[in-house]
Design an enzyme around this catalytic site. Structure first.
Site, PDB file in Angstrom:
ATOM      1  N   HIS A  97       0.569  -1.597   0.228  1.00 48.65           N
ATOM      2  CA  HIS A  97       0.388   0.019  -0.148  1.00 48.65           C
ATOM      3  C   HIS A  97       0.951   1.408   0.550  1.00 48.65           C
ATOM      4  CE1 HIS A  97      -3.647   2.411  -0.162  1.00 48.65           C
ATOM      5  NE2 HIS A  97      -4.470   0.881   0.754  1.00 48.65           N
TER       6      HIS A  97
ATOM      7  N   SER B 244     -12.700   4.874   3.823  1.00 44.39           N
ATOM      8  CA  SER B 244     -11.139   5.774   2.550  1.00 44.39           C
ATOM      9  C   SER B 244     -12.314   6.655   1.382  1.00 44.39           C
ATOM     10  CB  SER B 244     -10.598   4.657   1.690  1.00 44.39           C
ATOM     11  OG  SER B 244      -9.496   5.147   1.424  1.00 44.39           O
TER      12      SER B 244
END
Length: 616
Positions: free
Chosen positions: A330, A446
């Protein structure tokens, strides 16, 4: 700011807006006394040290117009984290099966997806990949005419055309890290490494590492039949699984792994590691079939630890029955870039497959072309791998994954009732947690800020005074409310959530701003302001419910680990007529029960929206 600028810069929000939004997010989590204390600290920060830091941040941002204020701090946040990347940061998205069932053979799908991935990479590097567009008003801009016009407008002006209809070309600065990239473990802070000259693919099977070139010396792709031949050769190799599978090292604590990597390099493994690090991507071929969605989630989220290299920008995983997915690291980028890659690879490999079930592999000498990597391991490395395996197995053993599919309605019905589908899903999570634990807790959703140059993500805070009030009404006070009143409460939640979502997407959340100010204070050696030492601040950033959503024709489901040990990791999809939800948890939380409560909440919300009276 010139409207003709090729891309928007991520705004630094006004400090007073950030403090107001922060306090709104704190309200449902605190009692009156706690809130008064937090409010006092926030206003004190806003008038004092916070104001100074904000002015410095704005000045710094004005001097760095080539990037965004969050880029440096965000990379640092990821790369300085010492926890293992697997389960803590890496996420997965699994592909839908190929609509033509005979193409879901492991060798055929691995060949077709590898070829499609290389086509994507070559298109991107040649500068022919059309930018994705973020539509704030899809009716006007998400149309064929808009796409045709925007394609032929010079890039310096295309942003202006898009701006006129509230559509923003998304930042693509992360895409180059998709290929030939890896995260290298270093003491205190890792590094991202990319070698675009490398022409080979890394393939893992049974914990063994293989490499072969997929591009020739001129950079042209090998014939698909040759790639098929090399993959067939690997799939039929009878080499036993290594006694000490190297893959486990990439699941370790980053400092531990950094020291072990130094030992590997000192022990004569530099050339082999260079092949791993620079490979185009990692193709992991698993030797079992997927039993069900829970097994699929475990396979794609963590697998067995031996047949993955978690540090690669992504692992393309294909099981024996042709089930495919991506596990991605990520730090280099966010879901938007990976999802674009997956959409293109799925479309290309299903609509224009390079090989068919009738295709014969080329008659080439795969034993010469495919290199099996050998690693020289001393006793310290063997002990390190054994310990890493023990830790990995224990962590995975404690992880629960649970799934539901709610089939009583989805996006279509919710839009018909004029409520936001995402708001309803988030309300269901709030209601479920309230039903299960009788409290409202810090929740994270998110939201991409890729509409801006070097944008990353912003946080939407779905737990609000509106969701709390609505949850209390549905869970504890049903008898007191008419169906109309309950409908009103849902609509209120939807409106507020819609506003938060729009603000976050336009860079007007509060989380990244506060993070940037804290990072700035720390980098200047300023003592941590009292505002950040408030227990309420820590609690808000201990995200017990962490959520992320995606819907795509290419993706079956996605998921990630809980971000805190007493939390839930919630991946969800709101489809036209159903809602899917994938939840991860550790023993302190009961994910199965949580999902039962989510189901009950969705049922109640849908019934109320349909005008039905519900029982408790």
């Amino acid at each position: 700011m010139s409207l003709c600028s090729p891309s928007l810069r991520l705004p630094v929000p006004k400090l007073e807006d950030t403090i107001r939004r922060y306090l709104n997010a704190q309200k449902p989590l605190l009692n009156d006394d706690q809130f008064r204390k937090t409010e006092e600290l926030a206003h004190h920060f806003e008038k004092g040290i916070g104001r100074e830091l904000h002015e410095q941040l704005v000045a710094q941002d004005n001097q760095n117009k080539h990037t965004s204020y969050i880029t440096g701090p965000w990379f640092d946040m990821y790369l300085k984290a010492r926890e293992p990347v697997v389960l803590n940061f890496n996420a997965f998205m699994s592909f839908n099966p190929d609509p033509k069932s005979e193409y879901n053979d492991q060798l055929i799908r691995a060949t077709n997806m590898t070829v499609s991935a290389i086509r994507f990479m070559k298109t991107f590097r040649a500068g022919y990949l059309e930018p994705e567009v973020f539509h704030l008003n899809p009716e006007k801009s998400d149309t064929q005419i808009f796409k045709k016009i925007i394609r032929f407008v010079p890039s310096s002006l295309s942003w202006f055309g898009a701006y006129m209809v509230n559509a923003y070309p998304l930042d693509m600065s992360q895409y180059f890290r998709l290929f030939n990239s890896t995260r290298l473990p270093k003491l205190n802070r890792d590094e991202l490494y990319t070698d675009e000259k490398a022409k080979h693919l890394l393939v893992l099977r049974h914990g063994n590492f293989y490499v072969f070139d997929v591009l020739d010396r001129d950079g042209n792709m090998l014939k698909p039949s040759e790639i098929q031949a090399h993959l067939k050769y690997i799939l039929s190799d009878n080499s036993p699984a290594p006694a000490f599978p190297l893959g486990y090292l990439s699941s370790e604590n980053r400092d531990t792994w950094a020291l072990l990597r130094k030992n590997l390099l000192d022990n004569g493994n530099e050339a082999a590691l260079q092949k791993v690090d620079s490979a185009m991507f990692c193709l992991s071929l698993d030797d079992f079939s997927v039993k069900d969605f829970v097994h699929l989630s475990h396979t794609m989220l963590h697998g067995d630890g031996a047949n993955r290299w978690y540090d690669k920008s992504f692992n393309l995983i294909i099981t024996k029955d042709g089930t495919a997915g991506v596990n991605f690291e990520h730090s280099w980028g966010d879901g938007v870039a990976v999802l674009r890659f997956q959409n293109e690879v799925f479309k290309d490999s299903t609509k224009a497959p390079a090989i068919s079930p009738q295709s014969q592999p080329a008659s080439v000498d795969s034993s010469g072309a495919v290199q099996k990597l050998d690693f020289k391991l001393n006793d310290a490395l063997k002990a390190g791998i054994t310990k890493a395996k023990q830790k990995f197995d224990a962590t995975v053993e404690s992880l629960s994954l649970n799934l539901i599919q709610f089939h009583e309605g989805g996006k279509d019905l919710l839009k018909q009732k004029k409520v936001s589908p995402d708001a309803v899903a988030q309300l269901a999570f709030q209601m479920a947690f309230f039903r299960q634990y009788n409290q409202t807790v810090a929740t994270y959703e998110s939201c991409s800020t890729a509409a801006f140059k070097h944008g990353r993500t912003e946080t939407i805070r779905p737990a609000s005074i509106h969701t709390k009030k609505c949850s209390e009404a549905f869970v504890k006070e049903l008898a007191k409310h008419s169906t109309e009143e309950l409908q009103k409460l849902i609509v209120e939640c939807s409106k507020y959530h819609g506003r938060l979502t729009k603000e976050a997407a336009m860079g007007q959340g509060f989380d990244r701003h506060l993070f940037g100010l804290r990072y700035l204070a720390s980098s200047k050696g300023i003592a941590l302001p009292d505002f950040y030492q408030d227990q309420a601040y820590a609690r808000l950033n201990h995200n017990i419910i962490s959520t992320s959503t995606l819907v795509s024709p290419a993706v079956q489901l996605g998921g990630f680990g809980p971000v805190v040990s007493d939390g839930f990791g919630v991946g969800y999809q709101v489809h036209d007529d159903w809602i899917g939800c994938n939840v991860s948890s550790y023993p302190t939380r009961n994910g199965k029960e949580f999902l039962q409560c989510v189901c009950k909440s969705l049922e109640d919300i849908f019934n109320v929206l349909k005008g039905k009276k519900i029982g408790s």
